[in-house]
Design a protein around this motif. Sequence first.
Motif, PDB file in Angstrom:
ATOM      1  N   GLY A  83      76.709  83.784  32.415  1.00 26.86           N
ATOM      2  CA  GLY A  83      76.929  84.965  33.234  1.00 26.86           C
ATOM      3  C   GLY A  83      77.318  86.132  32.348  1.00 26.86           C
ATOM      4  O   GLY A  83      77.986  85.963  31.308  1.00 26.86           O
ATOM      5  N   THR A  84      76.918  87.316  32.723  1.00 32.27           N
ATOM      6  CA  THR A  84      77.156  88.491  31.874  1.00 32.27           C
ATOM      7  C   THR A  84      78.626  88.672  31.549  1.00 32.27           C
ATOM      8  O   THR A  84      78.998  88.900  30.383  1.00 32.27           O
ATOM      9  CB  THR A  84      76.615  89.747  32.581  1.00 32.27           C
ATOM     10  OG1 THR A  84      75.231  89.558  32.885  1.00 32.27           O
ATOM     11  CG2 THR A  84      76.774  90.971  31.700  1.00 32.27           C
ATOM     12  N   ALA A  85      79.498  88.601  32.550  1.00 27.02           N
ATOM     13  CA  ALA A  85      80.934  88.808  32.328  1.00 27.02           C
ATOM     14  C   ALA A  85      81.510  87.717  31.442  1.00 27.02           C
ATOM     15  O   ALA A  85      82.282  87.990  30.506  1.00 27.02           O
ATOM     16  CB  ALA A  85      81.667  88.862  33.666  1.00 27.02           C
ATOM     17  N   GLN A  86      81.140  86.447  31.717  1.00 29.42           N
ATOM     18  CA  GLN A  86      81.701  85.347  30.940  1.00 29.42           C
ATOM     19  C   GLN A  86      81.219  85.393  29.495  1.00 29.42           C
ATOM     20  O   GLN A  86      81.982  85.090  28.564  1.00 29.42           O
ATOM     21  CB  GLN A  86      81.316  84.013  31.578  1.00 29.42           C
ATOM     22  CG  GLN A  86      82.043  82.804  30.997  1.00 29.42           C
ATOM     23  CD  GLN A  86      83.540  82.914  31.142  1.00 29.42           C
ATOM     24  OE1 GLN A  86      84.045  83.222  32.212  1.00 29.42           O
ATOM     25  NE2 GLN A  86      84.266  82.694  30.055  1.00 29.42           N
ATOM     26  N   PRO A  96      81.297 100.594  25.750  1.00 27.94           N
ATOM     27  CA  PRO A  96      81.883 100.771  27.085  1.00 27.94           C
ATOM     28  C   PRO A  96      81.542  99.651  28.065  1.00 27.94           C
ATOM     29  O   PRO A  96      82.384  99.218  28.842  1.00 27.94           O
ATOM     30  CB  PRO A  96      81.304 102.104  27.550  1.00 27.94           C
ATOM     31  CG  PRO A  96      80.059 102.292  26.744  1.00 27.94           C
ATOM     32  CD  PRO A  96      80.344 101.679  25.414  1.00 27.94           C
ATOM     33  N   SER A  97      80.296  99.150  28.068  1.00 26.44           N
ATOM     34  CA  SER A  97      79.931  98.108  29.038  1.00 26.44           C
ATOM     35  C   SER A  97      80.661  96.809  28.746  1.00 26.44           C
ATOM     36  O   SER A  97      81.151  96.129  29.661  1.00 26.44           O
ATOM     37  CB  SER A  97      78.424  97.885  29.028  1.00 26.44           C
ATOM     38  OG  SER A  97      77.968  97.580  27.717  1.00 26.44           O
ATOM     39  N   ALA A  98      80.777  96.460  27.465  1.00 27.27           N
ATOM     40  CA  ALA A  98      81.516  95.253  27.110  1.00 27.27           C
ATOM     41  C   ALA A  98      82.988  95.412  27.440  1.00 27.27           C
ATOM     42  O   ALA A  98      83.643  94.492  27.937  1.00 27.27           O
ATOM     43  CB  ALA A  98      81.326  94.936  25.628  1.00 27.27           C
ATOM     44  N   ALA A  99      83.556  96.605  27.156  1.00 24.14           N
ATOM     45  CA  ALA A  99      84.966  96.849  27.447  1.00 24.14           C
ATOM     46  C   ALA A  99      85.258  96.689  28.935  1.00 24.14           C
ATOM     47  O   ALA A  99      86.279  96.108  29.333  1.00 24.14           O
ATOM     48  CB  ALA A  99      85.350  98.240  26.964  1.00 24.14           C
ATOM     49  N   GLU A 100      84.350  97.180  29.768  1.00 25.22           N
ATOM     50  CA  GLU A 100      84.564  97.083  31.213  1.00 25.22           C
ATOM     51  C   GLU A 100      84.535  95.634  31.686  1.00 25.22           C
ATOM     52  O   GLU A 100      85.285  95.245  32.583  1.00 25.22           O
ATOM     53  CB  GLU A 100      83.483  97.898  31.936  1.00 25.22           C
ATOM     54  CG  GLU A 100      83.762  98.133  33.407  1.00 25.22           C
ATOM     55  CD  GLU A 100      85.066  98.891  33.639  1.00 25.22           C
ATOM     56  OE1 GLU A 100      85.744  98.596  34.644  1.00 25.22           O
ATOM     57  OE2 GLU A 100      85.413  99.760  32.807  1.00 25.22           O
ATOM     58  N   LEU A 101      83.710  94.822  31.063  1.00 22.96           N
ATOM     59  CA  LEU A 101      83.577  93.414  31.472  1.00 22.96           C
ATOM     60  C   LEU A 101      84.783  92.568  31.068  1.00 22.96           C
ATOM     61  O   LEU A 101      85.071  91.558  31.713  1.00 22.96           O
ATOM     62  CB  LEU A 101      82.305  92.809  30.860  1.00 22.96           C
ATOM     63  CG  LEU A 101      80.979  93.331  31.424  1.00 22.96           C
ATOM     64  CD1 LEU A 101      79.802  92.843  30.582  1.00 22.96           C
ATOM     65  CD2 LEU A 101      80.798  92.886  32.876  1.00 22.96           C
ATOM     66  N   VAL A 102      85.497  92.987  30.007  1.00 18.47           N
ATOM     67  CA  VAL A 102      86.615  92.163  29.519  1.00 18.47           C
ATOM     68  C   VAL A 102      87.971  92.786  29.821  1.00 18.47           C
ATOM     69  O   VAL A 102      89.004  92.281  29.384  1.00 18.47           O
ATOM     70  CB  VAL A 102      86.482  91.920  28.002  1.00 18.47           C
ATOM     71  CG1 VAL A 102      85.142  91.280  27.673  1.00 18.47           C
ATOM     72  CG2 VAL A 102      86.650  93.216  27.206  1.00 18.47           C
TER      73      VAL A 102
END
Length: 700
Positions: free
Chosen positions: A503-506, A589-595
């Motif tokens: 999954g993208t977030a995981q 930014p996209s990775a930061a938002e997910l973690v």
Amino acid sequence: MHWLSRHRLLILALICFFWTGLIFLGHFFPTTPFLSAPWRGEQGFEDLLRQEGRKTAPPRDFVFLGLDQSTLQLPPLTAEEIAGNRAFELMTARPFPWSREVWALLLDRLFAAGARLVIFDLVFSPPNDGDPAFHAALDRYRDKVVVGANFDTENGVQAVTPNDVLIPPPQLLDDRIGYVNFWPDTIDGKTRAAIYRLTDRQLAGLPSHPSEQVYESLSARALAKMGYTNVPRDFRGHMLRFTAPDAFEPRPLYEVFDPKLWHANYADGAFFKDKIVLVGPSAQVMHDMVDTPLSPSTLGPVVHLQAMAAAMGHEFLQPTPPEVELALVGAAGLVAWSLVSFLRRPLLCVGALIAIMAIYLGTARLFYDKTGLLLLTVPVLAALLLSGSFSLGFEYALERLEKVRTRRTLERYVSKNLVREILENPDSYYSTLRGVRVPVTILFSDLIGFTTLAEKADPEALVAQLNEYLTRMTSVIFSNGGTLDKFIGDAIMAVWGNVRSLGTAQDAKNCARAALAMRRELRQLNQKWRGEGRMGLGMGIGINQGEVIVGNIGSQERMDPTVIGDSVNLASRLEGLTRIYGVDILVGPSAAELVRDEVYLRSVARVQVKGKLKPTDVFTFVGARDETVDPEFLKWLETYEEGLEKFRARDFTEAKILFSRFLEFYPDDLLAKMYLARALEYEQAPPEEAWEAVEVFEKK
């Protein structure tokens, strides 16, 4: 491992030779339980063929008159029925055995009805009432009657024959006398064969001699009187192809003497015209039962009829010759070796083994039905299956060892999860390498100060230090589910979600955990290296999340499974910017938002890297939320973030105050000092109106 692969065919041959040899030994040592098990099982398979295979057709002129329970006890008879019926008078006068005049009356009645032959499966040994009348009947019908004799093998092979009044001695040589014995197999006590002739010396266990006396069985005597000349003349057992178990159902003997039943059931005797009539026990109390493959309680008289039927149709079963048996066992081992050695596909081998088994079983049944040959089956199939299955087991073990060796070799060059996916799901993996767009998280890391170290350090020590660093870092990547894409000198490129996504977030969170773990590992390594007198190193990590193309990239000579795309380039640029901003980790930014819910983030800058037209907010990791992080720092970090917001909103005076307040507690913080200096500069000379606090980088 290499030795096993090189000598694979020899080892497979030894496996097949071992199991085939064991089956061979069972043939020569039948009393050894383990070795003889397949050969004992062969007897069971042959009995199954006897039960399910073709049966001998029962002759239609055979009739079995049985001494059943109704005959021994007789149904209630009126005085009128008994009076004038000599047979019933004698049968009711006393319990069985009756006066032998009954048998004389039976012979008269049957032959008067036109019977062809009467066989008594009875031994009239002790003297009894009516012997003279029975003697006269036996003489009267001497060419159409046969009487039983018995060899008492439990008491020194004594012959039990009809008494001298009935038939004068030597009784066993009289053509009206035949022995009733069947000799069962010694292993399981089942009767499978009939001996039609034997000698007195054979009975005594002595070798043959010209002076020996030949005796004939009850069935052989009966067949001779019927005019059959093809009865076996040797002295060995002949395996019978039995008739169906219900082929010779006994008829109550007393019905022959009952006028109303004689009329109703036998058409006043017309039924017996040209019939072969066997008279014998059918009641269980008389204990004349024989254990055969068809039934453990086959009536003895029925077995005599079956022996006669088999001889009339020459329906005898033949065993496989010993030399052919051994050849078949050897051929089975050779077939198993050939299949496993050259087919090289386990499922096909198993299918082929099953097919060969089925064909062989069908062939065995065909031979049994058509020719009476008992084709050796269980030892042959045991050799085939044992040799084949253990050979396949060796092949499987060899394949597993080869796969482990391949995996270990590949894992030295390729990511562990990539190797696992290639080996376990090759079809699905290779289909993705044709090119597919997927969302992934990319990590780039590079050592800081390594170039300087490389110019001064001993090459051997430098390589050892670099390998130690790369080993620790790749271990962290693998333990967090990442794919090691490549080493670029001392740099590392890793990807999450390209081989198997959680999954993208995981995927992003696993990447963040790996980055924080790499930070910890480097701290430990630096502490160790400094303790050894070596120089410590810094590290920069760039992380970005986005859509990329996953595929095999390269030339015809060399391909590289990797990821390409703008998101990959940004991750690489962020790693390079860590030196500009003095942090070890920079995150898009996209990775930061997910973690964000697992990691404490700190805003770093708004940048426009080379090749990008739009600015990007980048962050760094303070620490994981489940780790111990200085609460005071987190508290004052809010002041820093507020100051950065004021700075971007062109409120440089307020930003200056907030950055100064933060630096009172953390005076060595490079980011705060950088933004304080810029706030002071812009407070004196504000930037142009189009300024958006974006730093543009023209170089990679």
